[in-house]
Design a protein around this motif. Structure first.
Motif, PDB file in Angstrom:
ATOM      1  N   ALA A   1      -0.892   6.331 -10.163  1.00 13.41           N
ATOM      2  CA  ALA A   1      -2.289   5.907 -10.198  1.00 13.41           C
ATOM      3  C   ALA A   1      -3.116   6.644  -9.152  1.00 13.41           C
ATOM      4  O   ALA A   1      -4.313   6.894  -9.351  1.00 13.41           O
ATOM      5  N   ILE A   2      -2.511   6.995  -8.040  1.00 13.37           N
ATOM      6  CA  ILE A   2      -3.204   7.746  -6.981  1.00 13.37           C
ATOM      7  C   ILE A   2      -2.927   9.237  -7.106  1.00 13.37           C
ATOM      8  O   ILE A   2      -3.838  10.068  -7.041  1.00 13.37           O
TER       9      ILE A   2
ATOM     10  N   VAL B   1      -9.942  -0.425  -4.080  1.00  8.41           N
ATOM     11  CA  VAL B   1     -10.966  -1.443  -4.347  1.00  8.41           C
ATOM     12  C   VAL B   1     -10.833  -1.949  -5.775  1.00  8.41           C
ATOM     13  O   VAL B   1     -10.908  -3.155  -6.050  1.00  8.41           O
ATOM     14  N   ALA B   2     -10.596  -1.042  -6.720  1.00  9.97           N
ATOM     15  CA  ALA B   2     -10.458  -1.446  -8.119  1.00  9.97           C
ATOM     16  C   ALA B   2      -9.074  -2.002  -8.412  1.00  9.97           C
ATOM     17  O   ALA B   2      -8.924  -2.915  -9.229  1.00  9.97           O
ATOM     18  N   LEU B   3      -8.047  -1.475  -7.739  1.00  8.23           N
ATOM     19  CA  LEU B   3      -6.681  -1.906  -8.027  1.00  8.23           C
ATOM     20  C   LEU B   3      -6.396  -3.308  -7.496  1.00  8.23           C
ATOM     21  O   LEU B   3      -5.744  -4.120  -8.173  1.00  8.23           O
ATOM     22  N   MET B   4      -6.881  -3.630  -6.285  1.00  7.49           N
ATOM     23  CA  MET B   4      -6.540  -4.914  -5.672  1.00  7.49           C
ATOM     24  C   MET B   4      -7.765  -5.746  -5.290  1.00  7.49           C
ATOM     25  O   MET B   4      -7.631  -6.793  -4.651  1.00  7.49           O
ATOM     26  N   ASN B   5      -8.935  -5.239  -5.629  1.00 11.92           N
ATOM     27  CA  ASN B   5     -10.177  -5.976  -5.352  1.00 11.92           C
ATOM     28  C   ASN B   5     -10.343  -6.269  -3.865  1.00 11.92           C
ATOM     29  O   ASN B   5     -10.772  -7.350  -3.468  1.00 11.92           O
ATOM     30  N   VAL B   6      -9.975  -5.288  -3.043  1.00  8.29           N
ATOM     31  CA  VAL B   6     -10.152  -5.406  -1.591  1.00  8.29           C
ATOM     32  C   VAL B   6     -10.750  -4.108  -1.080  1.00  8.29           C
ATOM     33  O   VAL B   6     -10.582  -3.052  -1.687  1.00  8.29           O
TER      34      VAL B   6
ATOM     35  N   TYR C   1       0.821  -1.201   0.000  1.00 10.37           N
ATOM     36  CA  TYR C   1       0.000   0.000   0.000  1.00 10.37           C
ATOM     37  C   TYR C   1       0.865   1.265   0.000  1.00 10.37           C
ATOM     38  O   TYR C   1       0.501   2.268  -0.618  1.00 10.37           O
ATOM     39  N   SER C   2       1.989   1.200   0.689  1.00 11.10           N
ATOM     40  CA  SER C   2       2.871   2.376   0.759  1.00 11.10           C
ATOM     41  C   SER C   2       3.381   2.756  -0.622  1.00 11.10           C
ATOM     42  O   SER C   2       3.521   3.942  -0.942  1.00 11.10           O
ATOM     43  N   VAL C   3       3.675   1.756  -1.444  1.00 21.00           N
ATOM     44  CA  VAL C   3       4.134   2.016  -2.813  1.00 21.00           C
ATOM     45  C   VAL C   3       2.992   2.542  -3.662  1.00 21.00           C
ATOM     46  O   VAL C   3       3.158   3.481  -4.453  1.00 21.00           O
TER      47      VAL C   3
ATOM     48  N   VAL D   1      -8.717   9.275  -1.877  1.00 23.32           N
ATOM     49  CA  VAL D   1      -8.569   8.673  -3.205  1.00 23.32           C
ATOM     50  C   VAL D   1      -8.033   7.252  -3.096  1.00 23.32           C
ATOM     51  O   VAL D   1      -8.503   6.337  -3.803  1.00 23.32           O
ATOM     52  N   PHE D   2      -7.067   7.045  -2.217  1.00 22.33           N
ATOM     53  CA  PHE D   2      -6.514   5.694  -2.055  1.00 22.33           C
ATOM     54  C   PHE D   2      -7.581   4.725  -1.554  1.00 22.33           C
ATOM     55  O   PHE D   2      -7.672   3.583  -2.019  1.00 22.33           O
ATOM     56  N   LYS D   3      -8.393   5.158  -0.596  1.00 27.01           N
ATOM     57  CA  LYS D   3      -9.450   4.301  -0.060  1.00 27.01           C
ATOM     58  C   LYS D   3     -10.418   3.874  -1.170  1.00 27.01           C
ATOM     59  O   LYS D   3     -10.896   2.733  -1.205  1.00 27.01           O
TER      60      LYS D   3
END
Length: 247
Positions: free
Chosen positions: A85-86, A146-151, A77-79, A140-142
Motif C-alpha cells: 500500500a505504501i 490518514v486514510a488507512l487508519m484515520n489518524v 506502522y512498521s508493518v 507517502v506514509f505520512k
C-alpha cells in the motif's frame, strides 16, 4: 608423558607443512580482497526519521496515555511502511524498476529505544537513490496513514541526506580479509593433519616401533654426498698400507 609427545608430534606436523598452511592462507586472503574490492557491488545506506506524536485535532499537552498508545502503534506502522500500500506508490513516484517485495527487502524499520521515533533505513547500490527512497517512503506514509487508519499523528523528524563522499556499508574488505585469513589457517592446518594421517609410509624408528610393535636395535644412518666424497678423497690421499682408526 603421552600428552607431551602428542603435542610435539602435532607441532612437527605443522612445522613440516608450514609452507602449505601459509600458501593457503595467503591465497584465501588475496581471493577475499579481490572479490570484496572488484566483484561485490558496494551497498550504501541512508535513513530518515519519523515521529509518532499526538493527533493535531487533540488538545495539546503532555499525556502519558497518548505516548503509550503511540508507542504501541509503532509496531503496526512498521508493518504498514513495508506493505505494498505504501511501496507501490513509492515505486510509481520514483519510477523504480523493481517489485514491492524487492523494495521491501531493502528497507528496515527500526524503533529507537522504545521511543516515539522510528527510523526508516534503506540500502541500495546508489547512495542518492537510497536517500530518495527513504524520504519518499516517509512522505507517502505520512500522507497515506490518514486514510488507512484515520489518524494524523505522524511527522517527518529528519530527512535522509547524501554526503559528498558516501562510504558503502558493505562489503567490508578488512573484515572479509580477516575472516579469510582465519578460514585459510584453519583449512591449511586441517589439510596438513589430513595429509599426515593418509601418509602411511615408514620414515623414522618410531614408525617402525608403532608398526611392528618391536624395539629398534639399530639403524643405518644416511650418508650425505658431500660427506661421502670427503671420505673417499681422504682415503685416496693416505699412503699405501696405512690404516686409519676412527674412534
Amino acid at each position: 608423558m603421552e600428552e607431551t609427545i602428542s603435542l610435539k608430534e602435532n607441532y612437527e606436523i605443522v612445522k613440516k607443512r608450514i609452507w602449505l598452511i601459509l600458501s593457503i592462507t595467503i591465497i584465501a586472503a588475496l581471493i577475499s580482497a579481490l572479490v570484496s574490492l572488484f566483484v561485490l557491488t558496494p551497498i550504501y545506506q541512508s535513513s530518515t526519521q519519523i515521529l509518532v506524536n499526538n493527533s493535531e485535532s487533540e488538545i495539546s499537552g503532555f499525556d502519558i496515555n497518548d505516548i503509550r498508545t503511540n508507542t504501541e502503534l509503532i509496531s503496526t506502522y512498521s508493518v504498514i511502511i513495508k506493505s505494498p500500500a505504501i511501496l507501490d506508490i513509492v515505486i510509481e513516484e520514483l519510477e523504480l524498476n523493481r517489485s514491492s517485495g524487492v523494495l521491501s527487502s531493502q528497507i528496515n524499520v527500526k524503533p529507537e529505544n522504545n521511543s516515539q521515533v522510528v527510523s526508516i533505513i534503506v540500502q541500495d547500490a546508489n547512495p542518492t537513490l537510497a536517500a530518495e527512497i527513504a524520504n519518499t517512503i516517509a512522505r507517502v506514509f505520512k500522507t497515506e496513514i490518514v486514510a488507512l487508519m484515520n489518524v494524523d499523528n505522524v511527522s517527518v523528524l529528519a530527512e535522509a541526506t547524501v554526503s559528498e563522499k558516501p562510504s558503502p556499508i558493505k562489503p567490508n574488505p578488512t573484515l572479509n580479509i580477516a575472516i579469510a585469513i582465519v578460514v585459510g589457517l584453519m583449512s591449511g592446518v586441517g589439510l596438513s593433519f589430513l595429509l599426515e594421517y593418509l601418509d602411511n609410509t615408514v620414515k623414522t624408528e618410531q614408525d617402525v616401533e608403532k608398526l611392528l610393535e618391536l624395539p629398534v636395535l639399530g639403524s643405518i644412518s644416511q650418508i650425505k654426498e658431500q660427506e661421502e666424497n670427503a671420505f673417499v678423497s681422504s682415503q685416496q690421499n693416505q699412503p699405501v698400507g696405512s690404516v686409519t682408526i676412527e674412534s
